[in-house]
Motif scaffolding. Sequence first.
Motif, short mmCIF file in Angstrom:
data_model
loop_
_atom_site.label_atom_id
_atom_site.label_comp_id
_atom_site.label_asym_id
_atom_site.label_seq_id
_atom_site.Cartn_x
_atom_site.Cartn_y
_atom_site.Cartn_z
N SER A 2 0.83 -1.14 0.16
CA SER A 2 -0.01 0.09 -0.03
C SER A 2 0.90 1.13 -0.26
CB SER A 2 -0.95 0.16 1.29
OG SER A 2 -1.64 1.17 1.42
N GLU A 11 -5.92 2.43 -4.95
CA GLU A 11 -5.75 0.93 -4.80
C GLU A 11 -6.71 0.29 -5.47
OE1 GLU A 11 -3.89 -0.73 -2.65
OE2 GLU A 11 -2.49 0.99 -1.91
N THR A 12 -7.82 0.58 -5.67
CA THR A 12 -8.72 -0.20 -6.30
C THR A 12 -8.38 -0.43 -7.71
OG1 THR A 12 -10.71 0.69 -5.05
CG2 THR A 12 -11.27 -0.62 -7.25
N ARG A 14 -5.26 0.06 -8.98
CA ARG A 14 -4.16 -0.96 -8.69
C ARG A 14 -4.43 -2.56 -8.56
NH1 ARG A 14 -1.25 -3.66 -5.51
NH2 ARG A 14 -2.60 -3.08 -3.73
N SER A 15 -5.52 -2.88 -7.96
CA SER A 15 -5.99 -4.11 -7.75
C SER A 15 -6.42 -4.74 -9.02
CB SER A 15 -6.92 -4.18 -6.57
OG SER A 15 -6.49 -3.85 -5.34
N LEU A 16 -7.21 -3.87 -9.62
CA LEU A 16 -7.97 -4.27 -11.09
C LEU A 16 -6.80 -4.53 -12.01
CD1 LEU A 16 -11.13 -1.75 -11.00
CD2 LEU A 16 -11.14 -4.42 -10.94
N ASN A 18 -3.80 -5.34 -11.38
CA ASN A 18 -2.98 -6.58 -11.09
C ASN A 18 -3.87 -7.87 -11.27
OD1 ASN A 18 -0.60 -5.66 -10.38
ND2 ASN A 18 -1.37 -5.23 -8.06
N ILE A 19 -5.03 -7.81 -11.07
CA ILE A 19 -6.01 -8.81 -11.63
C ILE A 19 -6.20 -9.29 -13.00
CG2 ILE A 19 -8.23 -9.79 -11.54
CD1 ILE A 19 -8.74 -8.52 -8.82
#
Length: 128
Positions: A2, A11-12, A14-16, A18-19
């Motif tokens: 983080s 963050e959201t 970045r997560s999307l 990465n997925i």
Amino acid sequence: MSFAGVPPEAETIRSLLNISSILALIFGILWIIGGILTSMTIIGIFLGILLIVFGVVDLIIYTNIKPIIDLIYQRRYREAKDKTFIWMIIGFIFGGILIGVLLLIAYLKYDELIRRAGPGLPPPPPPP
């Protein structure tokens, strides 16, 4: 990992990303394997080549998502949004609907992030 002081939208996104990256890698490998196995017959050569092309494009998407994530860490959100748009379109066409949809959701989240982040850095002065 983080990064402090950044809006939750970052963050959201970045997560999307990465997925999407992980799925692009998995689909890329599977498409290439499927393409190789399919092209072992005379009739399946064209389908096999098409599957291999899809796999290679997925691997290209995989390699191009990391620089977008780096742009988010650098808080260059507009540039990251523009690059996400390009790979979102390519993802819809060649990468599969799932990758395209995840990149679309990430792309739509940039608007709130950019609005919340403010005007950003001023442009550099012109050279003398």
